[in-house]
Structures are given as structure tokens and as C-alpha cells.
Design a protein around this motif. Structure first.
Motif, PDB file in Angstrom:
ATOM      1  N   TYR A 122       0.815  -1.229   0.105  1.00  0.00           N
ATOM      2  CA  TYR A 122       0.110   0.062  -0.049  1.00  0.00           C
ATOM      3  C   TYR A 122       1.050   1.286  -0.091  1.00  0.00           C
ATOM      4  CZ  TYR A 122      -3.821  -3.162   1.286  1.00  0.00           C
ATOM      5  OH  TYR A 122      -4.905  -3.806   1.283  1.00  0.00           O
ATOM      6  N   LEU A 123       0.541   2.273  -0.660  1.00  0.00           N
ATOM      7  CA  LEU A 123       1.377   3.225  -0.676  1.00  0.00           C
ATOM      8  C   LEU A 123       0.204   4.720  -0.284  1.00  0.00           C
ATOM      9  CD1 LEU A 123       3.895   5.287  -1.557  1.00  0.00           C
ATOM     10  CD2 LEU A 123       2.793   5.544  -3.945  1.00  0.00           C
ATOM     11  N   VAL A 124       0.904   5.454   0.537  1.00  0.00           N
ATOM     12  CA  VAL A 124       0.055   6.679   0.803  1.00  0.00           C
ATOM     13  C   VAL A 124       0.875   8.002   0.696  1.00  0.00           C
ATOM     14  CG1 VAL A 124      -1.059   7.886   2.778  1.00  0.00           C
ATOM     15  CG2 VAL A 124      -1.101   5.467   2.978  1.00  0.00           C
ATOM     16  N   ILE A 125       0.295   8.597  -0.237  1.00  0.00           N
ATOM     17  CA  ILE A 125       1.004   9.855  -0.577  1.00  0.00           C
ATOM     18  C   ILE A 125       0.608  11.405   0.115  1.00  0.00           C
ATOM     19  CG2 ILE A 125       1.549  11.712  -2.684  1.00  0.00           C
ATOM     20  CD1 ILE A 125       0.457   9.169  -4.460  1.00  0.00           C
ATOM     21  N   ALA A 126       1.510  11.570   0.986  1.00  0.00           N
ATOM     22  CA  ALA A 126       1.088  12.742   1.905  1.00  0.00           C
ATOM     23  C   ALA A 126       2.104  13.882   1.916  1.00  0.00           C
ATOM     24  CB  ALA A 126       1.069  12.087   3.404  1.00  0.00           C
ATOM     25  N   LYS A 157      -8.166   3.161   9.158  1.00  0.00           N
ATOM     26  CA  LYS A 157      -9.134   2.368   9.055  1.00  0.00           C
ATOM     27  C   LYS A 157      -9.372   1.538   8.150  1.00  0.00           C
ATOM     28  CE  LYS A 157     -11.695   4.674  12.915  1.00  0.00           C
ATOM     29  NZ  LYS A 157     -12.639   5.826  13.002  1.00  0.00           N
ATOM     30  N   ASN A 158      -9.238   2.428   6.903  1.00  0.00           N
ATOM     31  CA  ASN A 158      -9.476   1.759   5.437  1.00  0.00           C
ATOM     32  C   ASN A 158      -8.345   0.681   5.109  1.00  0.00           C
ATOM     33  OD1 ASN A 158     -12.093   2.580   5.120  1.00  0.00           O
ATOM     34  ND2 ASN A 158     -11.609   4.259   4.143  1.00  0.00           N
ATOM     35  N   ILE A 159      -7.242   0.911   5.333  1.00  0.00           N
ATOM     36  CA  ILE A 159      -6.105   0.195   5.162  1.00  0.00           C
ATOM     37  C   ILE A 159      -6.065  -1.080   5.931  1.00  0.00           C
ATOM     38  CG2 ILE A 159      -3.358  -0.246   5.380  1.00  0.00           C
ATOM     39  CD1 ILE A 159      -3.081   2.739   4.685  1.00  0.00           C
TER      40      ILE A 159
END
Ligand SMILES: Cc1cc2nc3c(=O)[nH]c(=O)nc-3n(C[C@H](O)[C@H](O)[C@H](O)COP(=O)(O)OP(=O)(O)OC[C@H]3O[C@@H](n4cnc5c(N)ncnc54)[C@H](O)[C@@H]3O)c2cc1C
Length: 380
Positions: free
Chosen positions: A103-107, A319-321
Motif C-alpha cells: 500500500y502506498l500513501v502519498i502525503a 481504518k481503511n488500510i
């Protein structure tokens, strides 16, 4: 879950959004967390006016990523991500190193806007979102205060929340040192017909009152059109001198070069996300914080880029991950703005509007301090 079955979550950017997400996921045993940030520290932009004025130290507004990650068994990589291969699930750093993700989160936040139509704006102004530039302004301000100033001038261009907070904090510090506007005049330049354009009338009225108290001169309805070495030219050709110039007229998404034509951006360089903060069409890529264009579920308008929105988006995404990993249904966007708090300089003066209730004075400041300590206690 065995170590090799852990899902690898890579977060690019440890600002408000990235750090809040790390905090929510750090105890998940089936997740391996990696933070990649080009900076060594998390910079608390919400309080940078207090650093420029000299009231806060660097330790009050920066929090070391390495230390936080070490204490929480998170891998920290201090590098700038230069591109993302969405198809094959990896990111590439400037050093040409490759990091795979499940999973990648771009922040990656935002950067200040310096419109090229304003002549010389790049030469004579600096992005206050960078720590080295904050040091530059802090030291210039201290030197000016200590120089027995007369007829000196501080110009803050941009009368939104950031510009107002900086102007009030500097004007308060000048007064607290026993100086007057004859020594240093603080001026706030706002192109619209009021400071805090578009905001609640209560906030506007209280802010104007505070500017009067602090002898801040407000110039409305005029834009900066050209910057010179020690003055700016306004749209009516008036020339206003400055010793210190700060430009705070807004921000755009700090997007990583997008070579994937399927990934949609708006004209403000923000990523357009779906109802789960996923970056279409990639099911394992989320984006949160200032970098996204997201809908406020109460007003149906776009969410303002705030620390508050970043934190709520991070909580939902955490929560969604977890749900996605467990095969559960994801929670749809439920985020709406709860209000705003504005620091108007000094130890006792703030205003706000939270859950439709107007706040001012010590109560507003107390709530702001509470939010600050709730966020920063993660690092203690
Ligand atoms: C002066 C000022 C006052 C403010 N006051 C308030 C306030 O009172 N209340 C409020 O709610 N909001 C306020 N805000 C807005 C708030 O600070 C931002 O909305 C918030 O910081 C956004 O968080 P973020 O995590 O999206 O981005 P950021 O905090 O900008 O963090 C982004 C991170 O990503 C890293 N990064 C960027 N690109 C890369 C890359 N390619 N590779 C690796 N790392 C990268 C950066 O180093 C940075 O650490 C204020 C902002 C300013 C400037």
C-alpha cells in the motif's frame, strides 16, 4: 501473521497527515511501516509564526522523524521520492533507490505559491514552509528589533489565516519590546476587500479589531505587482518600502512528477481522490493531506487544506488500510470541517469558530494549545 506475510505500507511525507497515519498504524502487527521524507523532521506549520517571532524554539515546532520511527519500530528513509511506478508498486528516490509497497500513501503536502506574473517574486521572497527560510526570517526579525529601528517596515502579503497570524505575532512582539509603529510598521496587504476573505463575519470583525490594537496597517483591494530589493509596487503603482517581506498568498499541491496519465490532478496540482481517498485507478494507493482535493461531506464543497483535515483523513485512511487487508468493506468519506482557530498574537489572544460556536480570548487560545499538545505528545 508471519513477518514475510506482513503488508508493507509506504508513506511519502511525514507532515501532519503522514505522522497522524503512522501514529494510527504503528501498533498493527500485520503491517510493516516505512516513512520516506526528504526532511529529517516533521515541521509544525501551524505554529511557525511563533518561531519567526522568537517565542518558540526549533524544538517546539520540529520533531525528529528518525527518533519517532526508531521508538515505534518504523523504518525511516530520509530521501526525496522523485517518481512512482503505480503499475509495478514501487517508488524511486532521487538517489535512484527503489522501494516496493503493498500500500502506498502519498502525503507530500503543499508548497507556497509565487505567481510568475508578479515580477521578481522568486528573487526577493522565500517559502515559509521550509525550515531554513524560517531561520532566515527569524534572524532578520531579531536583528531589526535589536537595531534601534526607525521608520522600518514589515510587509506581509496575503491576508488569509497564515498571513494574519504572522502579522499579529510580529506586531505583538514589537509592542512587547516597547517599540511603536514609528519604529516598525507592520502592514498586511490583501487583494480582496477584507482580510480573511470568505470567512465568518465574527472572525473578520475580531481580526480587524486586533489589527487596530496592534497598529497593523491593512491594505485591501490591491495586489503586489512587482517586487524590488527593498520595496513592492502595488497594482495602483503605489510603492511600499520594506525591511522584511513575507509572501503568504496560498499554496498548491506538492506533487511528485506524474508520469502516469491515468492519475488525475486538478489545476492546483492536487491529486483527485475517490470517496475512500484512493488515487484512481489504483486500488492500493491513497493520498491524504494538502496534496488531495477532497469533498467536505457537510458543505459538498472542497475541503480546505488544513492540519485538521489532514488528521481526520489520516484516521479514516488508517481504518481503511486495515479493513482492506482484512477483506472488510471500506468506510466512505465522512469528513467535514469542525471549525477554525486563529492565533492573534501574544499569550492571550486567539479567536475561533468551532462547531458553530464563536470563541475568543483565553478559551480559544486554550483550545488551540490543547490541539497542539494532543498532536505533539506523539513525539514525547
Ligand atoms: C503559516 C501557516 C499556518 C497554518 N495554520 C493552521 C491552523 O491554524 N490550523 C490548521 O488546521 N491548519 C493550519 N495550516 C495548514 C496546515 O499546516 C497544513 O494543512 C498541514 O501542514 C498539511 O499537512 P500535510 O501532512 O498534508 O503536509 P506537510 O505538513 O506540508 O508535510 C508534507 C511532508 O512531505 C514531505 N515531502 C514532500 N515531498 C516529498 C517527496 N517528494 N519525497 C519525500 N518527502 C516529501 C515534506 O518534507 C513534509 O515533511 C497552516 C499552514 C501555514 C503555512
Amino acid at each position: 501473521m508471519e513477518a514475510n506475510l506482513k503488508k508493507r505500507v509506504v508513506i511519502i511525507g511525514g507532515g501532519y497527515a503522514g505522522v497522524s497515519l503512522l501514529h494510527k498504524l504503528k501498533n498493527e502487527r500485520n503491517i510493516e511501516l516505512i516513512l520516506i521524507d526528504k526532511s529529517q523532521s516533521h515541521l509544525l506549520q501551524t505554529h511557525l509564526h511563533k518561531y519567526i517571532s522568537g517565542h518558540y524554539s526549533l524544538d517546539d515546532i520540529t520533531f525528529n522523524h528518525e527518533k519517532y520511527c526508531k521508538e515505534n519500530s518504523i523504518e525511516f528513509i530520509c530521501e526525496e521520492v522523485s517518481s512512482i511506478n503505480y503499475k509495478d508498486n514501487y517508488v524511486i528516490s532521487r538517489e535512484n533507490l527503489l522501494y516496493h509497497y503493498d500500500y502506498l500513501v502519498i502525503a507530500t503536502g503543499s508548497v507556497s505559491v509565487f505567481p510568475s506574473q508578479i515580477k521578481n517574486v522568486i528573487e526577493y521572497t522565500k517559502d515559509i514552509k521550509r525550515i531554513d527560510n524560517l531561520d532566515y526570517y527569524r534572524s532578520k526579525f531579531q536583528k531589526l528589533l535589536d537595531s534601534s529601528p526607525h521608520n522600518s517596515s514589515i510587509l506581509v502579503v496575503g491576508g488569509g489565516v497564515s498571513g494574519l497570524q504572522i502579522a499579529c505575532e510580529m506586531a505583538y512582539t514589537i509592542k512587547a519590546k516597547g517599540l511603536t509603529k514609528d519604529n516598525i510598521q507592520v502592514t498586511l496587504v490583501e487583494g480582496m476587500d477584507t482580510i480573511l476573505p470568505g470567512m465568518d463575519p465574527f472572525l473578520i470583525e475580531k481580526s480587524i479589531q486586533r489589527c487596530e490594537e496592534l497598529d497593523i496597517k491593512i491594505i485591501n483591494n490591491l495586489f503586489a505587482s512587482k517586487i524590488l530589493e527593498d520595496s513592492i509596487i502595488l497594482s495602483n503603482k503605489e510603492e511600499v518600502p520594506y525591511d522584511i517581506l513575507l509572501f503568504v498568498i496560498g499554496a498548491i499541491g506538492n506533487n511528485i512528477a506524474n508520469h502516469d496519465k491515468k492519475v488525475e490532478e486538478n489545476p492546483r496540482n492536487q491529486l483527485i481522490v475517490d470517496d475512500y481517498y484512493k488515487v484512481n485507478p489504483y486500488d492500493n494507493v491513497f493520498a491524504i493531506g494538502d496534496i488531495v482535493q477532497a469533498i467536505d461531506t457537510n458543505t459538498n464543497d472542497f475541503q480546505a487544506p488544513t492540519a485538521q483535515a489532514s488528521r481526520m483523513q489520516a484516521e479514516l485512511t488508517a481504518k481503511n488500510i486495515i479493513r482492506d487487508i482484512n477483506g472488510d468493506t471500506l468506510i466512505i468519506n465522512n469528513i467535514s470541517n469542525k471549525g477554525i482557530l486563529i492565533d492573534l498574537g501574544g499569550p492571550n489572544c486567539a479567536i475561533g469558530r468551532l462547531l458553530n460556536i464563536n470563541l475568543s480570548g483565553r478559551i480559544a487560545l486554550w483550545v488551540k494549545k490543547l490541539i497542539y499538545s494532543l498532536h505533539t505528545k506523539k513525539f514525547n
